[in-house]
Design an enzyme around this catalytic site. Structure first.
Site, short mmCIF file in Angstrom:
data_model
loop_
_atom_site.label_atom_id
_atom_site.label_comp_id
_atom_site.label_asym_id
_atom_site.label_seq_id
_atom_site.Cartn_x
_atom_site.Cartn_y
_atom_site.Cartn_z
N THR A 129 0.67 -1.17 0.01
CA THR A 129 -0.09 0.01 -0.05
C THR A 129 0.88 1.29 -0.14
O THR A 129 0.22 2.38 -0.26
CB THR A 129 -0.83 -0.03 1.27
OG1 THR A 129 -0.21 -0.04 2.53
CG2 THR A 129 -2.02 -1.30 1.06
N ASN A 130 2.07 1.11 0.56
CA ASN A 130 2.90 2.23 0.38
C ASN A 130 3.34 2.57 -0.79
O ASN A 130 3.60 3.70 -1.32
CB ASN A 130 4.13 2.24 1.53
CG ASN A 130 3.71 2.64 2.91
OD1 ASN A 130 3.61 3.82 2.92
ND2 ASN A 130 3.71 1.66 3.70
N ASN B 104 13.59 4.35 4.40
CA ASN B 104 12.53 3.33 5.06
C ASN B 104 11.50 3.94 5.53
O ASN B 104 11.59 5.20 6.31
CB ASN B 104 13.18 2.40 5.92
CG ASN B 104 12.58 1.25 6.67
OD1 ASN B 104 11.78 0.58 5.82
ND2 ASN B 104 12.64 1.13 7.81
N HIS C 235 8.41 3.15 8.98
CA HIS C 235 8.37 2.34 9.87
C HIS C 235 7.07 2.74 10.75
O HIS C 235 7.02 3.81 10.87
CB HIS C 235 9.65 2.19 10.88
CG HIS C 235 9.66 1.38 12.08
ND1 HIS C 235 9.91 0.15 11.82
CD2 HIS C 235 9.11 1.59 13.47
CE1 HIS C 235 9.83 -0.47 13.23
NE2 HIS C 235 9.37 0.84 14.26
C1 GRF Z 1 4.19 -0.60 6.79
O1 GRF Z 1 3.46 -0.76 8.07
C2 GRF Z 1 5.39 -0.28 6.93
O2 GRF Z 1 5.70 0.78 7.96
C3 GRF Z 1 6.16 -1.47 7.30
O3 GRF Z 1 5.45 -2.51 6.75
C4 GRF Z 1 4.20 -2.32 6.05
C5 GRF Z 1 4.23 -2.44 4.79
O4 GRF Z 1 2.84 -2.11 4.34
N1 GRF Z 1 7.59 -1.28 6.97
P1 GRF Z 1 2.57 -2.11 2.74
O5 GRF Z 1 3.37 -3.35 2.36
O6 GRF Z 1 3.13 -0.82 2.19
O7 GRF Z 1 1.12 -2.09 2.55
#
Ligand code: GRF
Length: 219
Positions: free
Chosen positions: A16-17, A110, A112
């Protein structure tokens, strides 16, 4: 107008990011272009998101290599071939070695899901709830050799509510992740970030000294 910065995104899961980065790149609000998405897992849904957006993808499965260094060499080579000038870790679930981190020093971000340096590591939403803190949030930071400890670019804060379980809190944090990751990439792409020891100075950043939050918000 300057050319958008070529970036590579490393994922292991839902992405999703990654989607937020794709969307902000597509609508022109983030001056960066995703030139490659690498996943260490062939079934990561993020790969479908990238393909739907016409972005080149590579599956580089760590289990097919004799060790961490050859795996990372393959990733570094793919990123270089694609011309990536910034690497964004977005839910990438492998710890990287000093070799890889040094190759992208000051050029790897990154995200987090906690307010670092509180709650590094895994299951951080549960850790935050169990610790009884009233706020948690998300952090975008440059990657350094110590896990979840590099210079912080931007953070977003969310309240922890009385009935939250880790899933409710994770969802609330994730919404903010999708805002701050494209913002951090934008600041980097605009060459407005200066790493000074553990701190990052942001050139021409607005400040809001009164932007305090209370939780509970008060009577
Ligand atoms: C997110 O919560 C990010 O902060 C962590 O892993 C998760 C990844 O989510 N590092 P997505 O794959 O981007 O939905």
């Amino acid at each position: 107008m300057a050319e958008p910065l070529p970036i590579g995104v490393l994922i292991s899961g839902g992405g999703t990011n990654l989607q937020a980065l794709i969307d902000r790149s597509a609508d022109g609000s983030m001056p960066a272009r995703i030139v490659l998405v690498i996943s260490n897992k062939a079934d990561a849904y993020g790969l479908t998101r990238a393909r739907n957006a016409g972005i080149p993808t590579r599956v580089i499965d760590h289990r097919e290599f004799s060790g961490r260094e050859p795996f990372e060499r393959a990733m570094a080579e793919a990123l270089r071939e694609a011309g990536a000038q910034l690497v964004c870790l977005a839910g990438f679930m492998r710890v990287l070695s000093p070799y890889f981190i040094r190759s992208f020093h000051g050029r790897m971000l990154n995200i987090h899901p906690s307010l670092l340096p509180a709650f590094p590591g895994l299951h951080v939403q549960r850790q935050a709830i169990e610790a009884g803190v009233r706020f948690s949030g998300a952090t975008v930071h440059y990657v350094s050799e110590e896990v979840d400890a590099g210079p912080i670019v931007i953070q977003a804060v969310v309240p922890i509510l009385p009935d939250d379980d880790e899933h409710a809190l994770a969802a609330r944090i994730l919404q903010q992740e999708h805002r701050i990751y494209p913002l951090a990439v934008t600041l980097h792409a605009q060459d407005r970030l200066r790493i000074e020891g553990r701190r990052v100075r942001i050139l021409d950043a607005p400040t809001r000294p009164d932007a305090a939050l209370l939780n509970p918000p008060g009577a």
